[in-house]
Design a protein around this motif. Structure first.
Motif, PDB file in Angstrom:
ATOM      1  N   GLY A 105       1.051   6.402  -7.108  1.00  0.00           N
ATOM      2  CA  GLY A 105       0.181   6.915  -7.515  1.00  0.00           C
ATOM      3  C   GLY A 105       0.064   8.715  -6.824  1.00  0.00           C
ATOM      4  O   GLY A 105      -0.513   9.218  -8.032  1.00  0.00           O
ATOM      5  N   TRP A 106       0.524   9.068  -6.149  1.00  0.00           N
ATOM      6  CA  TRP A 106       0.520  10.782  -5.361  1.00  0.00           C
ATOM      7  C   TRP A 106       1.649  10.736  -6.483  1.00  0.00           C
ATOM      8  O   TRP A 106       0.981  11.737  -6.247  1.00  0.00           O
ATOM      9  CB  TRP A 106       0.874  10.611  -4.314  1.00  0.00           C
ATOM     10  CG  TRP A 106       0.967  12.484  -3.319  1.00  0.00           C
ATOM     11  CD1 TRP A 106      -0.408  12.650  -3.112  1.00  0.00           C
ATOM     12  CD2 TRP A 106       2.411  12.941  -3.902  1.00  0.00           C
ATOM     13  NE1 TRP A 106      -0.098  14.132  -2.705  1.00  0.00           N
ATOM     14  CE2 TRP A 106       1.741  14.074  -2.850  1.00  0.00           C
ATOM     15  CE3 TRP A 106       3.520  13.149  -4.047  1.00  0.00           C
ATOM     16  CZ2 TRP A 106       2.481  15.651  -2.929  1.00  0.00           C
ATOM     17  CZ3 TRP A 106       4.475  14.555  -3.747  1.00  0.00           C
ATOM     18  CH2 TRP A 106       3.646  15.333  -3.357  1.00  0.00           C
ATOM     19  N   SER A 159      -4.580  -0.807  -5.671  1.00  0.00           N
ATOM     20  CA  SER A 159      -5.895  -0.038  -5.387  1.00  0.00           C
ATOM     21  C   SER A 159      -4.968   1.286  -3.948  1.00  0.00           C
ATOM     22  O   SER A 159      -5.502   2.582  -4.013  1.00  0.00           O
ATOM     23  CB  SER A 159      -6.049  -0.782  -4.605  1.00  0.00           C
ATOM     24  OG  SER A 159      -5.240  -1.013  -3.011  1.00  0.00           O
ATOM     25  N   GLY A 160      -3.459   0.765  -3.400  1.00  0.00           N
ATOM     26  CA  GLY A 160      -2.772   2.248  -3.289  1.00  0.00           C
ATOM     27  C   GLY A 160      -2.494   2.931  -4.011  1.00  0.00           C
ATOM     28  O   GLY A 160      -2.109   4.532  -3.881  1.00  0.00           O
ATOM     29  N   PHE A 161      -1.859   2.471  -5.719  1.00  0.00           N
ATOM     30  CA  PHE A 161      -1.690   4.107  -6.285  1.00  0.00           C
ATOM     31  C   PHE A 161      -3.192   4.726  -6.934  1.00  0.00           C
ATOM     32  O   PHE A 161      -2.621   5.570  -6.722  1.00  0.00           O
ATOM     33  CB  PHE A 161      -1.676   2.902  -7.706  1.00  0.00           C
ATOM     34  CG  PHE A 161      -0.989   3.656  -9.165  1.00  0.00           C
ATOM     35  CD1 PHE A 161       0.326   4.125  -8.866  1.00  0.00           C
ATOM     36  CD2 PHE A 161      -1.463   4.167  -9.647  1.00  0.00           C
ATOM     37  CE1 PHE A 161       1.015   5.137 -10.102  1.00  0.00           C
ATOM     38  CE2 PHE A 161      -1.533   5.356 -10.888  1.00  0.00           C
ATOM     39  CZ  PHE A 161      -0.306   5.452 -10.773  1.00  0.00           C
ATOM     40  N   GLY A 214       1.027   3.950  -2.846  1.00  0.00           N
ATOM     41  CA  GLY A 214       0.697   5.202  -2.489  1.00  0.00           C
ATOM     42  C   GLY A 214       1.256   5.944  -2.956  1.00  0.00           C
ATOM     43  O   GLY A 214       0.691   7.302  -3.288  1.00  0.00           O
ATOM     44  N   LEU A 222       0.561  -1.554  -0.046  1.00  0.00           N
ATOM     45  CA  LEU A 222      -0.266  -0.432   0.419  1.00  0.00           C
ATOM     46  C   LEU A 222       1.029   1.269   0.142  1.00  0.00           C
ATOM     47  O   LEU A 222       1.045   2.347  -0.422  1.00  0.00           O
ATOM     48  CB  LEU A 222      -0.669   0.067   1.514  1.00  0.00           C
ATOM     49  CG  LEU A 222      -2.227  -0.862   0.916  1.00  0.00           C
ATOM     50  CD1 LEU A 222      -2.978  -0.926   2.011  1.00  0.00           C
ATOM     51  CD2 LEU A 222      -2.898  -0.673  -0.067  1.00  0.00           C
ATOM     52  N   ALA A 223       1.908   0.822   0.583  1.00  0.00           N
ATOM     53  CA  ALA A 223       2.926   2.264   0.913  1.00  0.00           C
ATOM     54  C   ALA A 223       3.615   2.557  -0.186  1.00  0.00           C
ATOM     55  O   ALA A 223       3.154   3.921  -0.943  1.00  0.00           O
ATOM     56  CB  ALA A 223       3.842   1.832   2.008  1.00  0.00           C
ATOM     57  N   GLY A 243      -5.519   5.580  -4.921  1.00  0.00           N
ATOM     58  CA  GLY A 243      -5.668   6.410  -4.231  1.00  0.00           C
ATOM     59  C   GLY A 243      -4.644   7.784  -3.680  1.00  0.00           C
ATOM     60  O   GLY A 243      -4.637   8.132  -3.649  1.00  0.00           O
ATOM     61  N   GLY A 244      -3.657   6.782  -4.225  1.00  0.00           N
ATOM     62  CA  GLY A 244      -2.539   8.112  -4.031  1.00  0.00           C
ATOM     63  C   GLY A 244      -2.461   9.413  -4.824  1.00  0.00           C
ATOM     64  O   GLY A 244      -2.303  10.211  -5.596  1.00  0.00           O
TER      65      GLY A 244
END
Length: 168
Positions: A74-75, A156-158, A71, A67-68, A160-161
């Motif tokens: 992705g951010w 999913s982390g990407f 994320g 997730l990290a 959201g980020g």
């Protein structure tokens, strides 16, 4: 009197058979539920939703790490996408504004009928091209879906980020 006695005995006998059958059915259902819970304990939670092959990333890193990684990447992508998008929109809009000002001031002459004709020609060519590209697009969608299923946690982390990066 004997007939009444036989009827009562038949009812008791049928009741016992039904009770035994119900007990056997309950035991069979209990065994299946226990087997299912044991099976679920051995499986990862995402295997039930997305299949057994959850990808190479899922085997190397913990869920929090995935997730990290997703994320943060992705951010970064969302932040860059928003900045580049604003720059591109400003450039195109400013260029069209300058073109219109130059046209109205008399510095340039734009043949709008020719522009409209060329735009319609380009539309027709794009429409023909999209009809031919459909099988390639379907293949791309299938490959993308398979990738997302294999790497669901990172994806999913990407996502959201990416949304957070677009906002910031």
């Amino acid at each position: 009197m004997k007939l009444l006695w036989d009827v009562k005995e038949n009812r008791k006998h049928r009741h016992c058979k039904m009770a035994n059958r119900d007990k056997e059915l309950e035991e069979e259902i209990y065994d299946k539920v226990v087997d299912l819970t044991e099976y679920a304990k051995r499986q990862r939670w995402w295997n039930g939703l997305f299949g057994k092959n959850s990808g190479p990333v899922a085997e190397k890193y913990s869920v929090a790490t995935q997730l990290a990684i997703g994320g943060v990447s992705g951010w970064c992508a969302g932040y860059l996408f928003s900045k580049v998008g604003k720059l591109a929109a400003s450039s195109v809009g400013g260029g069209l504004l300058l073109l219109q000002i130059a046209n109205n001031s008399g510095y340039i002459q734009v043949d709008w009928k020719r522009v409209e004709k060329d735009v319609n020609k380009a539309k027709k060519q794009l429409k023909k091209g999209t009809d031919q590209a459909r099988p390639e697009l379907n293949t791309f969608v299938e490959k993308s879906t398979a990738f997302v299923k294999k790497n669901i946690v990172v994806t999913s982390g990407f996502a959201g980020g990416f949304l957070l990066g677009m906002v910031s």
